[in-house]
Design a protein around this motif. Structure first.
Motif, PDB file in Angstrom:
ATOM      1  N   THR A 193     -80.556  29.537 -93.233  1.00 54.55           N
ATOM      2  CA  THR A 193     -80.912  28.148 -92.924  1.00 54.55           C
ATOM      3  C   THR A 193     -82.328  28.083 -92.375  1.00 54.55           C
ATOM      4  N   ARG A 194     -82.622  28.925 -91.376  1.00 49.68           N
ATOM      5  CA  ARG A 194     -83.954  28.857 -90.770  1.00 49.68           C
ATOM      6  C   ARG A 194     -85.027  29.340 -91.734  1.00 49.68           C
ATOM      7  N   ARG A 195     -84.739  30.396 -92.497  1.00 47.17           N
ATOM      8  CA  ARG A 195     -85.749  30.901 -93.417  1.00 47.17           C
ATOM      9  C   ARG A 195     -86.120  29.829 -94.453  1.00 47.17           C
ATOM     10  N   LEU A 196     -85.100  29.148 -94.989  1.00 48.82           N
ATOM     11  CA  LEU A 196     -85.359  28.121 -95.991  1.00 48.82           C
ATOM     12  C   LEU A 196     -86.177  26.978 -95.390  1.00 48.82           C
ATOM     13  N   ALA A 197     -85.733  26.482 -94.236  1.00 48.66           N
ATOM     14  CA  ALA A 197     -86.400  25.337 -93.628  1.00 48.66           C
ATOM     15  C   ALA A 197     -87.798  25.691 -93.125  1.00 48.66           C
ATOM     16  N   SER A 198     -87.913  26.816 -92.423  1.00 47.78           N
ATOM     17  CA  SER A 198     -89.227  27.219 -91.914  1.00 47.78           C
ATOM     18  C   SER A 198     -90.193  27.508 -93.055  1.00 47.78           C
ATOM     19  N   GLY A 199     -89.672  28.112 -94.121  1.00 48.37           N
ATOM     20  CA  GLY A 199     -90.534  28.427 -95.255  1.00 48.37           C
ATOM     21  C   GLY A 199     -91.142  27.197 -95.876  1.00 48.37           C
ATOM     22  N   ALA A 200     -90.354  26.129 -95.990  1.00 48.72           N
ATOM     23  CA  ALA A 200     -90.861  24.904 -96.606  1.00 48.72           C
ATOM     24  C   ALA A 200     -91.922  24.245 -95.733  1.00 48.72           C
ATOM     25  N   VAL A 201     -91.665  24.125 -94.435  1.00 52.99           N
ATOM     26  CA  VAL A 201     -92.654  23.488 -93.556  1.00 52.99           C
ATOM     27  C   VAL A 201     -93.898  24.355 -93.435  1.00 52.99           C
ATOM     28  N   ARG A 202     -93.712  25.644 -93.334  1.00 54.82           N
ATOM     29  CA  ARG A 202     -94.864  26.546 -93.271  1.00 54.82           C
ATOM     30  C   ARG A 202     -95.697  26.442 -94.544  1.00 54.82           C
ATOM     31  N   HIS A 203     -95.040  26.337 -95.707  1.00 52.93           N
ATOM     32  CA  HIS A 203     -95.758  26.257 -96.976  1.00 52.93           C
ATOM     33  C   HIS A 203     -96.792  25.136 -96.941  1.00 52.93           C
ATOM     34  N   PHE A 204     -96.375  23.967 -96.523  1.00 46.84           N
ATOM     35  CA  PHE A 204     -97.300  22.835 -96.509  1.00 46.84           C
ATOM     36  C   PHE A 204     -98.301  22.932 -95.362  1.00 46.84           C
ATOM     37  N   THR A 205     -97.846  23.386 -94.203  1.00 50.14           N
ATOM     38  CA  THR A 205     -98.739  23.469 -93.049  1.00 50.14           C
ATOM     39  C   THR A 205     -99.904  24.408 -93.335  1.00 50.14           C
ATOM     40  N   GLU A 206     -99.633  25.511 -94.012  1.00 54.11           N
ATOM     41  CA  GLU A 206    -100.694  26.462 -94.338  1.00 54.11           C
ATOM     42  C   GLU A 206    -101.627  25.958 -95.429  1.00 54.11           C
ATOM     43  N   ARG A 207    -101.226  24.910 -96.137  1.00 56.29           N
ATOM     44  CA  ARG A 207    -102.048  24.365 -97.224  1.00 56.29           C
ATOM     45  C   ARG A 207    -102.684  23.034 -96.849  1.00 56.29           C
ATOM     46  N   GLY A 208    -102.860  22.830 -95.545  1.00 58.80           N
ATOM     47  CA  GLY A 208    -103.616  21.672 -95.083  1.00 58.80           C
ATOM     48  C   GLY A 208    -102.824  20.410 -94.877  1.00 58.80           C
ATOM     49  N   VAL A 209    -101.514  20.526 -94.667  1.00 59.43           N
ATOM     50  CA  VAL A 209    -100.647  19.378 -94.403  1.00 59.43           C
ATOM     51  C   VAL A 209    -100.061  19.542 -93.006  1.00 59.43           C
ATOM     52  N   PRO A 210    -100.392  18.653 -92.045  1.00 59.83           N
ATOM     53  CA  PRO A 210    -101.245  17.469 -92.140  1.00 59.83           C
ATOM     54  C   PRO A 210    -102.718  17.833 -92.359  1.00 59.83           C
ATOM     55  N   ASP A 211    -103.507  16.781 -92.653  1.00 58.22           N
ATOM     56  CA  ASP A 211    -104.911  17.019 -92.959  1.00 58.22           C
ATOM     57  C   ASP A 211    -105.738  17.166 -91.687  1.00 58.22           C
ATOM     58  N   GLU A 212    -107.048  17.197 -91.845  1.00 57.87           N
ATOM     59  CA  GLU A 212    -107.931  17.440 -90.704  1.00 57.87           C
ATOM     60  C   GLU A 212    -107.870  16.324 -89.669  1.00 57.87           C
ATOM     61  N   ARG A 213    -107.351  15.149 -90.032  1.00 53.83           N
ATOM     62  CA  ARG A 213    -107.177  14.047 -89.078  1.00 53.83           C
ATOM     63  C   ARG A 213    -105.835  14.125 -88.369  1.00 53.83           C
ATOM     64  N   GLY A 214    -105.006  15.076 -88.794  1.00 51.37           N
ATOM     65  CA  GLY A 214    -103.658  15.178 -88.240  1.00 51.37           C
ATOM     66  C   GLY A 214    -102.659  14.290 -88.938  1.00 51.37           C
ATOM     67  N   LEU A 215    -102.978  13.810 -90.145  1.00 50.19           N
ATOM     68  CA  LEU A 215    -102.136  12.847 -90.844  1.00 50.19           C
ATOM     69  C   LEU A 215    -101.509  13.431 -92.097  1.00 50.19           C
ATOM     70  N   LEU A 216    -100.287  12.986 -92.377  1.00 48.65           N
ATOM     71  CA  LEU A 216     -99.661  13.240 -93.662  1.00 48.65           C
ATOM     72  C   LEU A 216    -100.193  12.213 -94.655  1.00 48.65           C
ATOM     73  N   THR A 217    -100.589  12.662 -95.821  1.00 46.13           N
ATOM     74  CA  THR A 217    -101.215  11.780 -96.796  1.00 46.13           C
ATOM     75  C   THR A 217    -100.284  11.510 -97.973  1.00 46.13           C
ATOM     76  N   LEU A 218    -100.671  10.555 -98.791  1.00 46.12           N
ATOM     77  CA  LEU A 218     -99.921  10.217 -99.997  1.00 46.12           C
ATOM     78  C   LEU A 218    -100.263  11.230-101.088  1.00 46.12           C
ATOM     79  N   GLY A 219     -99.492  12.292-101.134  1.00 45.84           N
ATOM     80  CA  GLY A 219     -99.742  13.342-102.102  1.00 45.84           C
ATOM     81  C   GLY A 219     -98.800  14.504-101.867  1.00 45.84           C
ATOM     82  N   TRP A 220     -99.143  15.631-102.418  1.00 43.90           N
ATOM     83  CA  TRP A 220     -98.355  16.863-102.254  1.00 43.90           C
ATOM     84  C   TRP A 220     -99.065  17.774-101.271  1.00 43.90           C
ATOM     85  N   TYR A 221    -100.265  18.168-101.598  1.00 49.73           N
ATOM     86  CA  TYR A 221    -101.125  18.854-100.640  1.00 49.73           C
ATOM     87  C   TYR A 221    -102.185  17.863-100.153  1.00 49.73           C
ATOM     88  N   ASP A 222    -103.144  17.568-101.007  1.00 45.54           N
ATOM     89  CA  ASP A 222    -104.128  16.540-100.693  1.00 45.54           C
ATOM     90  C   ASP A 222    -103.602  15.175-101.139  1.00 45.54           C
TER      91      ASP A 222
END
Length: 635
Positions: A297-326
């Motif tokens: 459970t934790r590996r699946l959930a942490s992996g998904a949030v980590r995936h996006f966090t490491e790819r710039g989500v949220p962005d430099e303003r600290g915001l989630l944007t309308l997109g996948w990464y950018d």
């Protein structure tokens, strides 16, 4: 890979050998997201007016959305910490409730009217109020509580859209019942009865009538009934028992949707919610309805949030944007505004589990794709999942979900549903100009003017072990909308390979075209072509290839585009094409590859054998595919 815009604590590779993440990482991301939206609050804190494209519901509704969806995150953070958070966070959302329900504040939330966007957001407010009762609801001024009840009471006897929206009414009126306010039990029972109509087995709901299979199955249709049970306090009731059993059935296959890098398969609408895809995983743990070991459970959930966090989500303003990464607006829907991505807050349900719960203290377990090559047939949605261990890629083969109402209602195609395949590492070409050409992961008849047929309604024919089939009625421009040509497709899986066998009806002069996965990146993929094959390759080594095994011309090509794909500005799609059709029926067989390995298409074409035997029509033809290891599959 570091998280560029979120300060994180040190990783723990003993407890979490796969991700390094602990509960502290989740709290850090939650705090960062809540801090990021704070500068955009209105003076009374009732709305968060974030920058970006507005939705079709207007500025005030978008501002309410900013409050409600971040309040959901704040509620999980507050309740998960037993109220031991910065007091200003509690005060901030309590003040917003007071201003949002005060008609004289200048920031008042729109009243709930039939089928209004406010209904979606009201459900988040109701859930947030339930989870934070001791710290917010119980401490509100009596007049504010009365105003909140009055606002939520707009649901009573109201009409919602006949899909997952029925559940927004259910949870909101259940909250009204829990605080002794007027409510309609008929509304609650009616909403829960209606989703029973959409339950088709094995944990799968269609989102409303039709074949609407996507992440709403997990982050809405399974989620809200059990959130209602938390509010009602009847977790042991018969209705909740059924919903727990259905969630368990769904989760049995759900870990197969996530790649080795943590990414979920990129399919369906509202993908700007991103890691909300892990919400049903946490709900399983919260309700004891999970088939997973705590460490998975934790590996699946942490992996998904980590995936996006490491790819710039949220962005430099600290915001989630309308997109996948950018930010990528072509991949969004017009109902989504700048705060819509904060339905990602549902991913933080796990914070409601105490720090000493097994999901936080158990050692991480590997995902299915980390343990070996995987195949999974999902007959209800008409999908095949296949993941490859060496590159962590998971591919979804689609022979069942088209997101259309039942016939004879009007139907349309959508790039996030109409394609033959999706994956964790690619996205469909969704910019309008690219979608008009619809090259990637599509088998089309192409008319003399270059217009391709559209896969509007998918008619499933069967899904089983490594095999799935469907057909669609192809139409060509200029045929006065009356002529239809059946294209029947069968997918056969073997390792990283998908072989597609197409039985095609076509008019004289039309050509047949098929594309593979669209590769997109920040730099131009390299491409190469040869007799019967085309290949595109990203800088990270991910390769997309199509190889014409039978029924195709020697010439193959790659379609390039700019700003057409959620994964990056430069996209390339390999494809094969036939000569002008003589009319009648034909068979076309294609090898489609998406792999982290180097692909040698010339050698593959020689090594994968195809034989076509049988009678006059495609229905009587037997197609045998022999792979280099001797495996034979039939279509």
């Amino acid at each position: 890979m570091p998280a560029p815009h979120v300060p994180l604590p040190p990783t723990d590779r003993v407890l979490s050998p796969r991700t390094g993440w602990t509960r502290a990482h989740w709290e850090a991301v939650a705090d960062s997201l809540l801090a990021g939206v704070a500068p955009y609050a209105t003076p009374g804190l009732a709305q968060y007016r974030l920058p970006g494209r507005g939705s079709w519901s207007g500025l005030v509704s978008d501002g309410l959305e900013g409050y409600a969806r971040t309040f959901l995150l704040a509620a999980f953070r507050i309740a998960g910490a037993g109220g031991d958070v910065d007091a200003r966070l509690v005060e901030r959302y309590a003040a917003g409730l007071a201003a949002g329900t005060d008609p004289t504040s200048g920031e008042a939330w729109p009243r709930l009217t039939d089928c209004s966007q406010q209904m979606v957001e009201a459900a988040s407010v109701a859930i947030g109020l339930h989870e934070t009762r001791p710290w917010i609801w119980d401490r509100l001024d009596a007049r504010v509580r009365e105003r909140v009840v009055d606002w939520l009471s707009g649901f009573v006897g109201g009409r919602t859209w006949d899909n997952n929206w029925r559940l927004f009414q259910v949870v909101s009126e259940q909250f009204l019942a829990s605080v002794g306010a007027p409510y309609s039990q008929a509304d609650i029972d009616g909403g829960l009865d209606r989703i029973d109509d959409w339950y088709l087995g094995d944990g799968w709901y269609t989102d409303g009538d039709g074949r609407n299979f996507d992440y709403y199955n997990g982050w809405a249709l399974h989620l809200y009934p059990l959130l209602r049970a938390r509010i009602a306090g009847d977790e042991d009731g018969d209705r909740a028992k059924v919903h727990r059993e259905r969630l368990t059935a769904f989760l049995r296959g759900y870990a197969h949707f996530f790649g080795g890098d943590g990414a979920p398969v990129h399919q369906g609408r509202s993908l700007c919610y991103r890691y909300a895809a892990v919400a049903p995983v946490w709900m399983g743990a919260l309700t004891g309805a999970t088939p997973f070991e705590p460490g998975l459970t934790r590996r699946l959930a942490s992996g998904a949030v980590r995936h996006f966090t490491e790819r710039g989500v949220p962005d430099e303003r600290g915001l989630l944007t309308l997109g996948w990464y950018d930010t990528f607006l072509p991949g969004t829907q017009p109902y989504s505004g700048p705060a819509s991505p904060y339905w990602a807050s549902k991913a933080f349900l796990g914070l409601l589990l105490p720090p000493d719960h097994d999901v936080w203290t158990a050692r991480e377990r590997p995902l299915p794709v980390e343990e070996g090559d995987q195949y999974l047939a999902l007959p209800v949605p008409g999908w095949l999942l296949h993941g490859t261990h060496h590159d962590g890629v998971v591919r979804l083969v689609n022979h069942g979900s088209d997101h259309n109402p039942p016939e004879p209602a009007d139907a349309a195609d959508d790039p996030h549903y109409a394609h033959l395949a999706y994956s964790t590492h690619t996205a469909p070409q969704s910019a309008p100009r690219a979608w008009k050409r619809t090259v990637d992961n599509h088998i089309a008849l192409v008319g003399a003017d270059g217009t391709p047929s559209r896969r509007v309604r998918i008619h499933p024919l069967g899904t089983g072990d490594r095999r799935a089939s469907s057909w669609y009625a192809a139409r060509l421009a200029g045929d006065a909308g009356t002529a239809e040509y059946r294209i029947e497709s069968t997918s056969l899986l073997h390792g990283p390979w998908e072989v597609r066998v197409h039985r095609v009806e076509a008019p004289p002069g039309a050509t047949v075209r098929e594309g593979g996965h669209a590769l997109a990146d920040g730099t131009r993929p390299t491409v190469s072509t040869g007799p019967h094959w085309a290949v595109a390759r990203r800088q990270d080594g991910l390769t997309s290839a199509v190889v014409g095994l039978y029924g195709w011309d020697e010439e193959a090509a790659v379609s390039r585009d700019i700003e057409a794909n959620a994964f990056g500005p430069h996209a390339a799609v390999p494809y094969v094409e036939s000569t002008a059709h003589s009319g009648g029926r034909s068979v076309h067989v294609t090898l489609v590859v998406l792999s982290g390995d180097t692909v040698h298409p010339r050698e593959l074409r020689e090594a994968v054998e195809v034989s076509v035997d049988g009678g006059e029509g495609p229905d009587a033809l037997d197609v045998t595919v022999r792979f280099p290891d001797g495996t034979e599959l039939h279509a």
